[in-house]
Design an enzyme around this catalytic site. Structure first.
Site, PDB file in Angstrom:
ATOM      1  N   ASN A 182       0.820  -1.310   0.062  1.00 54.14           N
ATOM      2  CA  ASN A 182      -0.065  -0.078  -0.115  1.00 54.14           C
ATOM      3  C   ASN A 182       0.864   1.219   0.105  1.00 54.14           C
ATOM      4  OD1 ASN A 182      -1.677  -2.126   2.300  1.00 54.14           O
ATOM      5  ND2 ASN A 182      -2.438  -1.585   0.223  1.00 54.14           N
ATOM      6  N   VAL A 223       1.937   6.944   0.302  1.00 54.07           N
ATOM      7  CA  VAL A 223       0.924   6.008   1.069  1.00 54.07           C
ATOM      8  C   VAL A 223      -0.306   6.077   0.561  1.00 54.07           C
ATOM      9  CG1 VAL A 223      -0.238   5.611   3.308  1.00 54.07           C
ATOM     10  CG2 VAL A 223       2.160   6.408   3.324  1.00 54.07           C
ATOM     11  N   CYS A 224      -1.027   4.931   0.422  1.00 58.65           N
ATOM     12  CA  CYS A 224      -2.285   4.556  -0.577  1.00 58.65           C
ATOM     13  C   CYS A 224      -3.092   4.057   0.568  1.00 58.65           C
ATOM     14  CB  CYS A 224      -2.067   3.928  -1.661  1.00 58.65           C
ATOM     15  SG  CYS A 224      -3.753   3.922  -2.526  1.00 58.65           S
ATOM     16  N   ILE A 225      -4.036   4.750   1.406  1.00 58.40           N
ATOM     17  CA  ILE A 225      -4.876   3.980   2.324  1.00 58.40           C
ATOM     18  C   ILE A 225      -6.177   4.735   1.964  1.00 58.40           C
ATOM     19  CG2 ILE A 225      -3.486   2.972   3.741  1.00 58.40           C
ATOM     20  CD1 ILE A 225      -3.693   5.511   5.777  1.00 58.40           C
ATOM     21  N   HIS A 267      -7.795   9.194   0.646  1.00 62.91           N
ATOM     22  CA  HIS A 267      -8.345   9.651  -0.511  1.00 62.91           C
ATOM     23  C   HIS A 267      -9.607  10.563  -0.591  1.00 62.91           C
ATOM     24  CE1 HIS A 267      -7.288   5.240  -1.730  1.00 62.91           C
ATOM     25  NE2 HIS A 267      -6.350   5.936  -1.937  1.00 62.91           N
TER      26      HIS A 267
END
Length: 167
Positions: free
Chosen positions: A82, A89-91, A95
């Site tokens: 992730n 960081v991609c959580i 978003h």
């Protein structure tokens, strides 16, 4: 106006974290003159592959915070499904608010103005403990996590060692 409200809120959150530190991370400003750029050090959570690591990240807040989420980018080397190869960081909670254009996330899982620096970092710590390989930012890391766990462990161990040397 929005920037000054964001600035006041971030100053309050920084004061709160200084008064009452939270286990698992430390946070402060990159530069005392810019409340919108924070340096965060996340301690690798116990009983995970990241245990013992000290991972640095930059948290960048938009001028309309808390209506829009910050971005978080690890500056320490990080191997995780992730986390994009550039460290971003991609959580879900990072978003933008509202419906997911790809239909993967519920609006309730995405950014909400109730999130704080503390809740964001605790979500990242949780992400380190349990990667989501169904919607990876780093496809290679996700494949390795699923199919070649030993190779994944070795790469994470290298990241942990490097993070310890940088302290």
């Amino acid at each position: 106006m929005a920037a000054s409200q964001a600035s006041l809120l971030l100053q309050k959150q920084l004061r709160d974290l200084c008064k009452t530190p939270v286990d698992g991370f430390s946070a402060g400003l990159v530069d005392e003159s810019n409340i919108f750029e924070w340096r965060v050090t996340i301690i690798g959570p116990p009983d995970t592959l990241y245990e013992g690591g000290f991972f640095n990240a930059i948290m960048s807040f938009p001028s309309n915070y808390p209506n829009s989420p910050p971005t978080v980018r690890f500056t320490s080397e990080m191997w995780h499904p992730n986390v994009y190869p550039d460290g971003k960081v991609c959580i879900s909670i990072l978003h933008p608010p509202g419906d997911d254009p790809s239909g993967y996330e519920l609006a309730s899982e995405r950014w909400s103005p109730v999130h704080t620096v503390e809740s964001i970092v605790l979500s990242i710590i949780s992400m380190l403990s349990s990667p989501n390989d169904e919607s990876p930012a780093n496809v290679e890391a996700a494949k390795e996590w699923r199919e070649r766990r030993d190779d994944f462990r070795k790469k994470v161990s290298r990241c942990v060692r490097k993070s310890q040397e940088m302290c």
